[in-house]
Design an enzyme around this catalytic site. Structure first.
Site: not given
Ligand code: AMP
Length: 135
Positions: A99, A101
């Site tokens: 993903h 950001h």
């Molecule tokens: P990463 O650390 O790059 O893997 O980012 C994962 C992101 O997913 C974090 O910024 C979390 O806040 C976000 N996240 C986790 N659970 C959810 C959810 N249920 N809905 C939306 N975002 C989420």
């Protein structure tokens, strides 16, 4: 195919605020925003990282990031964005499903990613550059 937090969100098994969806990727709002409006451009298929994702999908995801960047500037009047990938756990990736950001930024938001900069010894940067240069 492996199930991840994001495939569950893609399939509607976990609720989300979805901003966009097509065959290659979808966009949701991050539930814990660094800055409000923070969103995630997520590969439709659960590639773990950039290396395992086809270039055509990456290109398409970046096109969607560009559109989200424009939308955030237009709708939220942010002054800039951070567009970034945590690429595997060593870099801070918590959800092992690729993903990107897209984070709106304001000149006054006071956020920082807290980079701690290292220093090269004399000649070290040139030597390392020889090892990692492309082509
Ligand atoms: P990463 O650390 O790059 O893997 O980012 C994962 C992101 O997913 C974090 O910024 C979390 O806040 C976000 N996240 C986790 N659970 C959810 C959810 N249920 N809905 C939306 N975002 C989420």
């Amino acid at each position: 195919m492996e199930e991840t937090l994001f495939t569950k969100i893609r399939d509607g098994k976990i609720p989300s605020v979805k901003l966009y969806e097509d065959n290659e990727c979808f966009v949701i709002m991050d539930i814990n925003p660094v800055v409000k409006g923070h969103c995630l451009v997520i590969a439709a298929r659960p590639y773990k990282n950039i290396g395992s994702c086809p270039l055509s999908t990456l290109n398409h995801m970046m096109e969607i990031c560009k559109k989200m960047d424009a939308k955030l500037r237009e709708a939220l009047h942010c002054d800039g964005t951070n567009i970034l990938v945590n690429n595997d756990p060593a870099s801070g990736q918590e959800v092992p499903h690729l993903h990107i950001h897209v984070i709106p930024r304001y000149l006054t938001d006071g956020r920082t990613f807290g980079f701690v900069h290292d220093k090269y010894e004399e000649g070290e940067m040139v030597k390392l550059g020889e090892i990692i240069k492309l082509g």
